[in-house]
Design a protein around this motif. Structure first.
Motif, short mmCIF file in Angstrom:
data_model
loop_
_atom_site.label_atom_id
_atom_site.label_comp_id
_atom_site.label_asym_id
_atom_site.label_seq_id
_atom_site.Cartn_x
_atom_site.Cartn_y
_atom_site.Cartn_z
N GLN A 66 34.75 123.06 91.73
CA GLN A 66 33.33 122.79 91.89
C GLN A 66 33.04 122.23 93.29
O GLN A 66 32.08 122.62 93.94
N MET A 67 33.93 121.34 93.73
CA MET A 67 33.77 120.78 95.07
C MET A 67 33.88 121.87 96.14
O MET A 67 33.11 121.91 97.09
N PHE A 68 34.82 122.76 95.92
CA PHE A 68 35.02 123.88 96.86
C PHE A 68 33.76 124.76 96.91
O PHE A 68 33.27 125.10 97.99
N ASN A 69 33.22 125.10 95.75
CA ASN A 69 32.04 125.96 95.71
C ASN A 69 30.78 125.26 96.22
O ASN A 69 29.89 125.91 96.76
N PHE A 70 30.74 123.93 96.05
CA PHE A 70 29.55 123.19 96.48
C PHE A 70 29.38 123.21 98.01
O PHE A 70 28.29 122.95 98.51
N ASN A 71 30.45 123.55 98.72
CA ASN A 71 30.35 123.63 100.18
C ASN A 71 29.32 124.67 100.63
O ASN A 71 28.84 124.61 101.76
N ARG A 72 28.98 125.61 99.76
CA ARG A 72 27.98 126.62 100.13
C ARG A 72 26.56 126.05 100.08
O ARG A 72 25.71 126.44 100.84
N GLN A 73 26.33 125.13 99.14
CA GLN A 73 24.97 124.55 99.01
C GLN A 73 24.81 123.25 99.80
O GLN A 73 23.69 122.91 100.20
N TRP A 74 25.86 122.54 100.01
CA TRP A 74 25.83 121.21 100.65
C TRP A 74 25.10 121.21 102.00
O TRP A 74 24.31 120.28 102.26
N PRO A 75 25.29 122.22 102.89
CA PRO A 75 24.60 122.16 104.18
C PRO A 75 23.07 122.08 104.07
O PRO A 75 22.42 121.51 104.94
N ALA A 76 22.49 122.61 102.98
CA ALA A 76 21.03 122.54 102.83
C ALA A 76 20.57 121.09 102.81
O ALA A 76 19.48 120.77 103.28
N LEU A 77 21.38 120.20 102.26
CA LEU A 77 21.05 118.77 102.28
C LEU A 77 21.54 118.11 103.56
O LEU A 77 20.86 117.29 104.15
N ALA A 78 22.75 118.49 103.97
CA ALA A 78 23.39 117.81 105.11
C ALA A 78 22.62 118.02 106.42
O ALA A 78 22.65 117.16 107.29
N LEU A 79 21.94 119.15 106.53
CA LEU A 79 21.24 119.42 107.80
C LEU A 79 20.06 118.46 108.03
O LEU A 79 19.64 118.29 109.16
N ILE A 80 19.56 117.84 106.96
CA ILE A 80 18.44 116.90 107.14
C ILE A 80 18.90 115.70 107.99
O ILE A 80 18.32 115.44 109.04
N PRO A 81 19.94 114.96 107.59
CA PRO A 81 20.37 113.85 108.46
C PRO A 81 21.15 114.28 109.70
O PRO A 81 21.27 113.50 110.64
N GLU A 82 21.67 115.50 109.71
CA GLU A 82 22.51 115.90 110.85
C GLU A 82 21.72 116.60 111.96
O GLU A 82 22.12 116.54 113.11
N LEU A 83 20.64 117.27 111.63
CA LEU A 83 19.88 117.97 112.67
C LEU A 83 18.40 117.58 112.70
O LEU A 83 17.84 117.32 113.76
N ILE A 84 17.76 117.54 111.52
CA ILE A 84 16.30 117.34 111.50
C ILE A 84 15.93 115.91 111.85
O ILE A 84 15.11 115.67 112.75
N LEU A 85 16.57 114.93 111.18
CA LEU A 85 16.24 113.53 111.47
C LEU A 85 16.58 113.13 112.92
O LEU A 85 15.79 112.43 113.55
N PRO A 86 17.74 113.55 113.47
CA PRO A 86 17.98 113.22 114.88
C PRO A 86 16.88 113.73 115.82
O PRO A 86 16.48 113.03 116.75
N PHE A 87 16.36 114.94 115.53
CA PHE A 87 15.29 115.47 116.36
C PHE A 87 14.03 114.61 116.23
O PHE A 87 13.37 114.29 117.23
N LEU A 88 13.72 114.19 114.99
CA LEU A 88 12.54 113.35 114.77
C LEU A 88 12.73 111.98 115.41
O LEU A 88 11.78 111.42 115.98
N LEU A 89 13.94 111.45 115.35
CA LEU A 89 14.21 110.14 115.98
C LEU A 89 14.04 110.25 117.50
O LEU A 89 13.51 109.36 118.15
N PHE A 90 14.52 111.37 118.05
CA PHE A 90 14.37 111.60 119.49
C PHE A 90 12.89 111.62 119.88
O PHE A 90 12.50 111.08 120.92
N LEU A 91 12.07 112.19 119.01
CA LEU A 91 10.64 112.29 119.34
C LEU A 91 9.90 110.96 119.15
O LEU A 91 9.09 110.57 119.98
N PHE A 92 10.21 110.27 118.05
CA PHE A 92 9.33 109.15 117.66
C PHE A 92 9.94 107.75 117.80
O PHE A 92 9.20 106.77 117.75
#
Lengths: 71, 361
Positions: free
Chosen positions: B320-346
């Motif tokens: 299950q952990m192995f298969n969850f790696n396919r869905q996990w980035p959908a959540l992980a990208l929020i703190p890893e890419l989206i929030l850093p961009f928003l922090l940079f702006l605001f």
């Protein structure tokens, strides 16, 4: 996977080992410690209730699986 | 005030990139991108480098504070909400890493030992490591991680004669969709390096040091993945959950060292434990920033008890952990890419109203 006695044992072991540290901590820290220990017990019962098909990762897989366009 | 050198910081960055990623991710990236998996790691690294730059710029506006403190100082409620997102994110990573390593030990090394014994022993070690503080963790990583780097570099050198170049063919046949899917998988793991600006103030964390850590981690990762590809091949590799371990089992240094996986595992485990201890420290440090009256050292143990239970609650089994790696980035990208961009702006310091001479008169 783990039994209630194991969780209870871990908590009792922690309380015995850290009793001096807990006594010397401020109120906020003591409250946080008891909250975390309480959450551990709640998490254990949630684990029992959720069984094999409603674990957090099962739910996330179902929700996100609809969004992700590939398998 | 913690005293952390640039080299220690670079090493910490590299283990955030390398330690968890080298366990399961190579199988999935090879399954999607096959011989071009290395491109997916480079694309993921480039995107995370951008994210690291965003965070570095945001942190440079508050040189005395780490990003947790800066967020909470600037936005009392919103800042705490963002801090909680990062705390929950690394809580999940901590639970996943513990489960990943105890499953690995149970499957490959100690099949008769119950998981709860392995988890309890590991967590006891983690408590001692995390209670030591960031300086102890940095020194630990400085001690173990260079040895892991050396071993990872040694693998292709020792196995050079076994390489089958046919596995890299067709070299120029780029499957864009496959590379994109492999990048999707890899970016969530490589992006865990964004923890660094939340642990250290901008006086300690410099962008070039973070960049060096990211590049070292990704370089070693590519070295491992390509070695595994050239030995195991793109058809068999997606069927293995631990391809790196299988690769290392193939190494034999004549009669001198028959089982290379033993020193490899002996060096890898302390490195992985250090990475997991960093995640535990990150969570306790973050909680202490959100609730300043708390002692972060005192909550390490009860937090570990909660992590212990969640390790068994969150995941049913290894597959299950192995298969969850396919869905996990959908959540992980929020703190890893989206929030850093928003922090940079605001995330900017409050403008202090200065009285001009004209206004005073």
């Amino acid at each position: 996977m783990i039994s209630f006695y194991q969780i209870a044992g871990v908590i009792v072991f922690y309380l015995l080992v850290a009793r001096k540290e807990i006594k010397s901590s401020n109120k906020a820290t003591v409250f946080a410690i008891w909250t975390l220990l309480g959450l551990s017990v709640i998490a254990y019962f949630l684990m029992k209730v959720s069984g094999d098909y409603a674990r957090p990762v099962d739910i996330l897989q179902k929700l996100l699986g609809a969004i992700i366009p590939f398998r | 005030m913690e005293r952390i050198s640039g080299r220690q910081l670079g090493i910490i960055g590299a283990i955030f990139v390398l330690a968890s990623t080298m366990v399961m991710v190579p199988s999935l990236t090879i399954a999607y991108a096959r011989q071009n998996a290395w491109i997916s790691y480079l694309i993921a690294a480039a995107l995370i480098l951008l994210s690291l730059w965003f965070l570095s710029r945001a942190a440079s506006r508050f040189p005395e504070h780490d990003l947790f403190a800066a967020l909470i100082e600037r936005f009392a409620i919103g800042g705490r909400a963002v801090a909680m997102v990062y705390i929950l994110f690394y809580f999940f990573i901590l639970v996943r890493d513990i489960r990943m390593i105890i499953d690995f030990i149970n499957i490959q090394l100690l099949p008769l030992t119950p998981l709860w014994v392995l988890a309890a022993s590991l967590i006891l070690t983690l408590i001692l490591m995390a209670q030591g503080g960031i300086e102890v963790l940095a020194r630990l990583s400085e001690f173990f991680v260079p040895s892991l780097f050396l071993i990872v570099i040694l693998i292709p050198l020792l196995m050079f004669r076994e390489f089958d170049i046919a596995y890299m063919m067709p070299f120029f046949d780029f499957d864009a969709a496959g590379i994109a899917k492999a990048t999707w998988i890899a970016i969530a793991y490589i992006g865990e390096i964004v923890a660094i600006p939340f642990l250290f103030s901008h006086r300690t964390f410099k962008f070039r040091v973070g960049m060096a850590g990211l590049f070292v981690g990704v370089f070693l990762l590519i070295l491992l993945v390509q070695s595994a590809l050239l030995i195991i091949g793109p058809n068999l590799m997606p069927r293995l959950i631990y391809p790196t371990y299988e690769l290392v089992r193939e190494v034999r240094v004549t009669d001198f060292l028959d089982r290379f996986e033993i020193p490899m595992v002996a060096i890898y485990f302390p490195t992985m434990f250090t990475k997991i201890a960093f995640s535990l420290y990150f969570i306790c440090h973050g909680v202490q920033r959100v609730f300043p009256a708390l002692s972060s050292k005192a909550i390490v143990s009860p937090m570990s008890v909660l992590v212990y239970v969640c390790t068994f609650w969150f995941f049913q089994h290894n597959i299950q952990m192995f298969n969850f790696n396919r869905q996990w980035p959908a959540l992980a990208l929020i703190p890893e890419l989206i929030l850093p961009f928003l922090l940079f702006l605001f995330l900017r310091p409050k403008k202090v109203a200065t009285k001009t001479p004209a206004a005073e008169s």
